[in-house]
Scaffold this active site. Structure first.
Site, PDB file in Angstrom:
ATOM      1  N   ASP A  75       0.702  -1.167   0.089  1.00  0.00           N
ATOM      2  CA  ASP A  75      -0.069  -0.068  -0.082  1.00  0.00           C
ATOM      3  C   ASP A  75       1.060   0.976  -0.060  1.00  0.00           C
ATOM      4  O   ASP A  75       1.983   1.377   0.719  1.00  0.00           O
ATOM      5  CB  ASP A  75      -1.088   0.129   1.186  1.00  0.00           C
ATOM      6  CG  ASP A  75      -2.296   0.863   1.103  1.00  0.00           C
ATOM      7  OD1 ASP A  75      -1.952   2.010   0.795  1.00  0.00           O
ATOM      8  OD2 ASP A  75      -3.456   0.415   0.768  1.00  0.00           O
TER       9      ASP A  75
ATOM     10  N   ASP B 298       3.708   2.455  -4.285  1.00  0.00           N
ATOM     11  CA  ASP B 298       2.856   3.117  -5.192  1.00  0.00           C
ATOM     12  C   ASP B 298       2.565   2.423  -6.464  1.00  0.00           C
ATOM     13  O   ASP B 298       3.495   2.207  -7.274  1.00  0.00           O
ATOM     14  CB  ASP B 298       3.422   4.631  -5.391  1.00  0.00           C
ATOM     15  CG  ASP B 298       2.555   5.503  -6.466  1.00  0.00           C
ATOM     16  OD1 ASP B 298       1.712   4.987  -6.836  1.00  0.00           O
ATOM     17  OD2 ASP B 298       2.538   6.769  -6.560  1.00  0.00           O
ATOM     18  N   VAL B 299       1.271   1.778  -6.717  1.00  0.00           N
ATOM     19  CA  VAL B 299       1.078   1.050  -7.847  1.00  0.00           C
ATOM     20  C   VAL B 299       1.452   1.652  -9.204  1.00  0.00           C
ATOM     21  O   VAL B 299       1.358   1.101 -10.127  1.00  0.00           O
ATOM     22  CB  VAL B 299      -0.401   0.475  -7.878  1.00  0.00           C
ATOM     23  CG1 VAL B 299      -0.409  -0.516  -6.646  1.00  0.00           C
ATOM     24  CG2 VAL B 299      -1.237   1.474  -7.964  1.00  0.00           C
TER      25      VAL B 299
ATOM     26  N   ASN C 216      -6.006  -4.513  -6.190  1.00  0.00           N
ATOM     27  CA  ASN C 216      -6.885  -3.900  -5.628  1.00  0.00           C
ATOM     28  C   ASN C 216      -6.747  -2.348  -5.383  1.00  0.00           C
ATOM     29  O   ASN C 216      -8.087  -1.671  -5.308  1.00  0.00           O
ATOM     30  CB  ASN C 216      -7.328  -4.729  -4.191  1.00  0.00           C
ATOM     31  CG  ASN C 216      -7.995  -3.845  -3.172  1.00  0.00           C
ATOM     32  OD1 ASN C 216      -9.310  -3.866  -3.558  1.00  0.00           O
ATOM     33  ND2 ASN C 216      -7.318  -2.939  -2.320  1.00  0.00           N
TER      34      ASN C 216
ATOM     35  N   TYR D 243     -13.932   7.756 -13.293  1.00  0.00           N
ATOM     36  CA  TYR D 243     -13.920   6.112 -12.640  1.00  0.00           C
ATOM     37  C   TYR D 243     -14.411   5.259 -13.413  1.00  0.00           C
ATOM     38  O   TYR D 243     -13.755   4.145 -13.753  1.00  0.00           O
ATOM     39  CB  TYR D 243     -14.732   6.511 -11.327  1.00  0.00           C
ATOM     40  CG  TYR D 243     -14.462   5.291 -10.226  1.00  0.00           C
ATOM     41  CD1 TYR D 243     -13.339   4.777  -9.619  1.00  0.00           C
ATOM     42  CD2 TYR D 243     -15.716   4.498 -10.179  1.00  0.00           C
ATOM     43  CE1 TYR D 243     -13.401   4.104  -8.782  1.00  0.00           C
ATOM     44  CE2 TYR D 243     -15.553   3.386  -9.263  1.00  0.00           C
ATOM     45  CZ  TYR D 243     -14.440   3.142  -8.372  1.00  0.00           C
ATOM     46  OH  TYR D 243     -14.453   2.194  -7.710  1.00  0.00           O
TER      47      TYR D 243
ATOM     48  N   LYS E   6     -12.558   1.616 -14.613  1.00  0.00           N
ATOM     49  CA  LYS E   6     -13.140   0.358 -14.226  1.00  0.00           C
ATOM     50  C   LYS E   6     -13.795  -0.505 -15.359  1.00  0.00           C
ATOM     51  O   LYS E   6     -13.655  -1.623 -15.417  1.00  0.00           O
ATOM     52  CB  LYS E   6     -14.147   0.517 -13.086  1.00  0.00           C
ATOM     53  CG  LYS E   6     -13.680   1.174 -11.813  1.00  0.00           C
ATOM     54  CD  LYS E   6     -12.822   0.354 -11.161  1.00  0.00           C
ATOM     55  CE  LYS E   6     -12.106   0.752  -9.824  1.00  0.00           C
ATOM     56  NZ  LYS E   6     -11.066  -0.032  -9.281  1.00  0.00           N
TER      57      LYS E   6
ATOM     58  N   ILE F  11     -19.913  -0.625  -1.035  1.00  0.00           N
ATOM     59  CA  ILE F  11     -19.121  -1.363  -0.200  1.00  0.00           C
ATOM     60  C   ILE F  11     -18.790  -0.302   0.865  1.00  0.00           C
ATOM     61  O   ILE F  11     -18.367   0.811   0.677  1.00  0.00           O
ATOM     62  CB  ILE F  11     -18.083  -2.165  -0.419  1.00  0.00           C
ATOM     63  CG1 ILE F  11     -18.296  -3.318  -1.736  1.00  0.00           C
ATOM     64  CG2 ILE F  11     -17.484  -3.021   0.750  1.00  0.00           C
ATOM     65  CD1 ILE F  11     -19.531  -4.023  -1.576  1.00  0.00           C
TER      66      ILE F  11
ATOM     67  N   THR G  64     -16.560   0.976   2.900  1.00  0.00           N
ATOM     68  CA  THR G  64     -15.096   1.064   3.195  1.00  0.00           C
ATOM     69  C   THR G  64     -14.497   2.690   3.423  1.00  0.00           C
ATOM     70  O   THR G  64     -15.652   3.489   2.923  1.00  0.00           O
ATOM     71  CB  THR G  64     -14.249   0.739   2.257  1.00  0.00           C
ATOM     72  OG1 THR G  64     -14.239   1.568   0.838  1.00  0.00           O
ATOM     73  CG2 THR G  64     -14.824  -0.763   1.664  1.00  0.00           C
TER      74      THR G  64
HETATM   75  P1  NAD Z   1     -10.174   2.217   0.268  1.00  0.00           P
HETATM   76  O1  NAD Z   1      -9.827   3.578   0.053  1.00  0.00           O
HETATM   77  O2  NAD Z   1     -10.638   1.764   1.705  1.00  0.00           O
HETATM   78  O3  NAD Z   1      -8.824   1.333   0.037  1.00  0.00           O
HETATM   79  C1  NAD Z   1      -7.886   1.520  -1.104  1.00  0.00           C
HETATM   80  C2  NAD Z   1      -6.497   1.439  -0.606  1.00  0.00           C
HETATM   81  O4  NAD Z   1      -5.766   1.556  -2.038  1.00  0.00           O
HETATM   82  C3  NAD Z   1      -6.098   2.398   0.288  1.00  0.00           C
HETATM   83  O5  NAD Z   1      -5.569   1.617   1.239  1.00  0.00           O
HETATM   84  C4  NAD Z   1      -5.159   3.186  -0.514  1.00  0.00           C
HETATM   85  O6  NAD Z   1      -4.243   3.707   0.555  1.00  0.00           O
HETATM   86  C5  NAD Z   1      -4.568   2.480  -1.377  1.00  0.00           C
HETATM   87  N1  NAD Z   1      -4.229   3.053  -2.531  1.00  0.00           N
HETATM   88  C6  NAD Z   1      -4.551   4.229  -3.207  1.00  0.00           C
HETATM   89  N2  NAD Z   1      -3.875   4.615  -4.013  1.00  0.00           N
HETATM   90  C7  NAD Z   1      -2.773   3.706  -3.920  1.00  0.00           C
HETATM   91  C8  NAD Z   1      -1.630   3.964  -5.006  1.00  0.00           C
HETATM   92  N3  NAD Z   1      -1.265   4.799  -5.929  1.00  0.00           N
HETATM   93  N4  NAD Z   1      -0.670   2.774  -4.575  1.00  0.00           N
HETATM   94  C9  NAD Z   1      -0.832   1.950  -3.721  1.00  0.00           C
HETATM   95  N5  NAD Z   1      -2.047   1.890  -2.879  1.00  0.00           N
HETATM   96  C10 NAD Z   1      -3.103   3.015  -3.078  1.00  0.00           C
HETATM   97  O7  NAD Z   1     -11.205   1.563  -0.762  1.00  0.00           O
HETATM   98  P2  NAD Z   1     -11.819   0.309  -1.203  1.00  0.00           P
HETATM   99  O8  NAD Z   1     -13.537   0.571  -1.016  1.00  0.00           O
HETATM  100  O9  NAD Z   1     -11.473  -0.748  -0.347  1.00  0.00           O
HETATM  101  O10 NAD Z   1     -11.429  -0.147  -2.459  1.00  0.00           O
HETATM  102  C11 NAD Z   1     -10.754  -1.017  -3.074  1.00  0.00           C
HETATM  103  C12 NAD Z   1     -10.995  -1.140  -4.499  1.00  0.00           C
HETATM  104  O11 NAD Z   1     -12.329  -1.513  -4.452  1.00  0.00           O
HETATM  105  C13 NAD Z   1     -10.717  -0.035  -5.409  1.00  0.00           C
HETATM  106  O12 NAD Z   1     -10.266  -0.402  -6.637  1.00  0.00           O
HETATM  107  C14 NAD Z   1     -12.046   0.487  -5.771  1.00  0.00           C
HETATM  108  O13 NAD Z   1     -12.112   1.226  -6.608  1.00  0.00           O
HETATM  109  C15 NAD Z   1     -13.058  -0.876  -5.762  1.00  0.00           C
HETATM  110  N6  NAD Z   1     -14.484  -0.548  -5.595  1.00  0.00           N
HETATM  111  C16 NAD Z   1     -14.929  -0.090  -4.141  1.00  0.00           C
HETATM  112  C17 NAD Z   1     -16.334   0.282  -4.144  1.00  0.00           C
HETATM  113  C18 NAD Z   1     -16.936   0.586  -2.579  1.00  0.00           C
HETATM  114  O14 NAD Z   1     -17.926   0.910  -2.481  1.00  0.00           O
HETATM  115  N7  NAD Z   1     -16.142   0.755  -1.588  1.00  0.00           N
HETATM  116  C19 NAD Z   1     -17.108  -0.086  -4.906  1.00  0.00           C
HETATM  117  C20 NAD Z   1     -16.487  -0.820  -6.214  1.00  0.00           C
HETATM  118  C21 NAD Z   1     -15.425  -0.935  -6.325  1.00  0.00           C
END
Ligand code: NAD
Length: 270
Positions: free
Chosen positions: A37, A63-64, A90, A156, A160, A191, A193
């Site tokens: 992360d 950093d991805v 993720n 976004y 996706k 979700i 989060t």
């Molecule tokens: P979150 O913000 O809780 O977690 C995302 C994590 O990614 C964080 O820990 C953040 O520090 C990390 N991150 C961000 N930029 C980064 C980078 N450049 N390099 C490395 N790490 C990085 O969000 P989440 O809801 O757990 O999301 C996880 C995935 O699920 C994402 O791809 C998001 O788009 C997808 N998603 C989430 C939802 C939702 O409703 N929560 C719905 C659809 C899809």
């Protein structure tokens, strides 16, 4: 019987939300998990949770969007374990802004993290997985926003939707190579989060208006209220609901699935 005993996994964005729940679930099923992360505190917390539960984990700051860092992380895993079986791409950011308001650097940033990050992870994990000769599983996290358009979320949705078709194309490349690597995407709905607290407020307002929440305000923007307007089940999912799907796609139980999209959305897209 643990479903992933002896497997080695990388989970990007493992320091929060879905990534954390996934890392914990993979470890519970016996995998050694490299959590990565950009958020060091969050990543270390996940690492600690897995260790406290008796699982095997490591953490690397990553950093991805950096190709060099992907090379280092994969090399670290191979040095430590001599194999890599599972990659969960993720890490992602939620973004919201009308196209006509969107600065180019905002557009480029969401593409870099949400789409280029997935490409780089796959590019560098696949040769490592192939070295093992046992196949493997790549799970790319897309969204219901990769299946349907939504006002205020065009950028976004572009990332996706890109992840969805990138996944299918790569699944065919791996199948063609007969390398035993399956590549699937997961499409969460709303979700609960921390991502919802990180989206810029202007974007959130547009999202809430898009799904019909009457008057946005701090409480009106909670995942539950947004889900209530769009998900037939009427409430937001939990990160563990997505993690279970990811464990399934990582395990041999899904051995005949590749290029598929697993939708876990409380009925949103039904
Ligand atoms: P979150 O913000 O809780 O977690 C995302 C994590 O990614 C964080 O820990 C953040 O520090 C990390 N991150 C961000 N930029 C980064 C980078 N450049 N390099 C490395 N790490 C990085 O969000 P989440 O809801 O757990 O999301 C996880 C995935 O699920 C994402 O791809 C998001 O788009 C997808 N998603 C989430 C939802 C939702 O409703 N929560 C719905 C659809 C899809």
């Amino acid at each position: 019987m643990k479903r992933l005993e002896g497997r080695v996994a990388i989970v990007s964005g493992g320091g929060s939300g879905i990534g954390r729940a996934t890392a914990v679930a993979l470890a519970r099923e016996g995998a050694a998990v490299m959590v990565t992360d950009i958020d060091v505190a969050g990543g270390e917390e996940t690492h600690g949770l897995i260790q406290a539960a008796g699982g095997h984990a490591g953490f690397r700051e990553q950093d991805v969007v950096s190709e060099d860092r992907w090379i280092e992380v994969v090399a670290d895993v191979m040095d430590a374990h001599g194999r890599l079986d599972i990659l969960v791409n993720n890490a992602g950011i939620g973004t919201g802004m009308l196209v006509t308001d969107m600065p180019l650097d905002f557009w480029n940033r969401q593409l870099a993290i949400n789409l280029t990050g997935v490409f780089l992870g796959c590019k560098h994990a696949i040769p490592a997985i192939r070295k093992g000769g046992r196949g493997g599983a790549i799970i790319n996290i897309s969204s219901v926003a990769g299946l349907e358009g939504a006002a205020g979320l065009a950028g976004y949705c572009a990332t996706k939707g890109g992840v969805r078709l990138f996944t299918k194309a790569l699944a065919k490349e791996c199948a063609m190579a007969r390398d035993g690597i399956r590549v699937n995407s997961v499409h969460p709905g709303i979700i609960d989060t921390p991502i919802w607290t990180k989206i810029d407020q202007g974007g959130l307002q547009q999202i809430s208006e898009g799904v019909g929440v009457a008057q946005p305000g701090a409480n009106a923007l909670s995942p539950d209220l947004i889900a209530a307007t769009g998900a037939p089940l009427g409430y937001a999912g939990q990160p563990e609901d997505i993690a279970e799907g990811i464990v399934f796609l990582a395990s041999d139980a899904s051995r005949y699935m590749t290029g598929s999209e697993l939708v876990i959305d409380g009925g949103w897209t039904a």
